[in-house]
Scaffold this motif. Structure first.
Motif, PDB file in Angstrom:
ATOM      1  N   GLU A  90      -5.449 111.714 111.111  1.00  0.00           N
ATOM      2  CA  GLU A  90      -4.671 112.120 109.947  1.00  0.00           C
ATOM      3  C   GLU A  90      -3.889 110.937 109.406  1.00  0.00           C
ATOM      4  N   TYR A  91      -3.936 110.769 108.077  1.00  0.00           N
ATOM      5  CA  TYR A  91      -3.143 109.715 107.435  1.00  0.00           C
ATOM      6  C   TYR A  91      -2.043 110.386 106.631  1.00  0.00           C
ATOM      7  N   LYS A  92      -0.808 109.939 106.841  1.00  0.00           N
ATOM      8  CA  LYS A  92       0.328 110.496 106.121  1.00  0.00           C
ATOM      9  C   LYS A  92       1.239 109.356 105.697  1.00  0.00           C
ATOM     10  N   SER A  94       4.494 107.588 104.892  1.00  0.00           N
ATOM     11  CA  SER A  94       5.848 107.837 105.377  1.00  0.00           C
ATOM     12  C   SER A  94       6.828 107.902 104.209  1.00  0.00           C
ATOM     13  N   ASN A 105       6.186 115.452  97.120  1.00  0.00           N
ATOM     14  CA  ASN A 105       5.462 115.805  98.345  1.00  0.00           C
ATOM     15  C   ASN A 105       4.052 115.254  98.266  1.00  0.00           C
ATOM     16  N   ASP A 107       0.779 115.122 100.542  1.00  0.00           N
ATOM     17  CA  ASP A 107       0.218 115.739 101.734  1.00  0.00           C
ATOM     18  C   ASP A 107      -0.518 114.731 102.600  1.00  0.00           C
ATOM     19  N   ALA A 108      -0.702 115.083 103.853  1.00  0.00           N
ATOM     20  CA  ALA A 108      -1.581 114.294 104.709  1.00  0.00           C
ATOM     21  C   ALA A 108      -2.974 114.299 104.097  1.00  0.00           C
TER      22      ALA A 108
END
Length: 216
Positions: A90-92, A94, A105, A107-108
């Motif tokens: 998962e890439y999110k 920061s 917002n 999202d991942a």
């Protein structure tokens, strides 16, 4: 590579090629994450033909750019995003990495970037691109939507926020087409009515009746 191209762009979802807005589809599971296809809008944006685009990594748009014009932080983020998808991680983005012009917002599995790119004729332009993950028949792909920034940079926040809204609206059109022909899983975000803000997840118009669509 050819099998993936044929399945998506020469099969049921060939409408993707006719979109007037700029979009590409890449396969992160193949070496060097090649582009499988693109829309008419992308060819107009960059000046290359489809035959010159398919099979190449998107770095061909940045390789001719003078080093002092390249945002290396963004380049690393884009590379990490594609690498994470290839590794099934998962890439999110920061909170520290989120720029003021980005949606509230993110999202991942999605990322917004602005980078200086070069068209085929050598002309430089500010390219905002929005990459998100989609799974088609349980296989991951990367959908990217692009738009040129008239100011050439994201520091013009009002323009950048409008561009983000436009890119997310265009992605909705892409996933609606893909959802007609594949089992589809993808992050679904909606605009919350605030300037540049997007909150929550929602089903896209036209997708609720599709038995093959999974909203992640």
């Amino acid at each position: 590579l050819q099998e993936a191209v044929d399945q998506i762009f020469h099969g049921g979802a060939n409408e993707l090629s006719s979109f007037e807005f700029s979009m590409t589809l890449a396969d992160p599971m193949l070496p060097d994450c090649p582009l499988l296809g693109c829309s008419t809008g992308f060819t107009k944006l960059v000046g290359y033909s489809v035959d010159e685009i398919v099979g190449r990594n998107c770095r061909f748009l940045i390789d001719p750019v003078p080093p002092q014009k390249i945002n290396n932080k963004v380049r690393v983020q884009a590379r990490d995003f594609c690498g994470s998808i290839a590794r099934n991680q998962e890439y999110k983005l920061s909170d520290e990495e989120r720029e003021a012009w980005m949606p509230l917002n993110i999202d991942a599995g999605e990322i917004f970037c602005v980078q200086t790119n070069a068209r085929k004729n050598g002309e430089l332009f500010g390219n905002m691109f929005y990459m998100s993950t989609v799974e088609l028949d349980d296989k991951p792909y990367i959908v990217a939507l692009q738009t040129e920034l008239a100011s050439g940079q994201a520091e013009e926040e009002a323009e950048a926020r409008r561009a983000c809204q436009r890119l997310r609206a265009n992605r909705s059109k892409v996933t609606a087409v893909l959802g007609k022909h594949f089992w589809l899983s993808a992050p679904m975000s909606r605009q919350d009515g605030t300037e540049g803000g997007f909150l929550g997840e929602t089903e896209l118009p036209g997708e609720t009746a599709l038995p093959g669509t999974v909203l992640a």
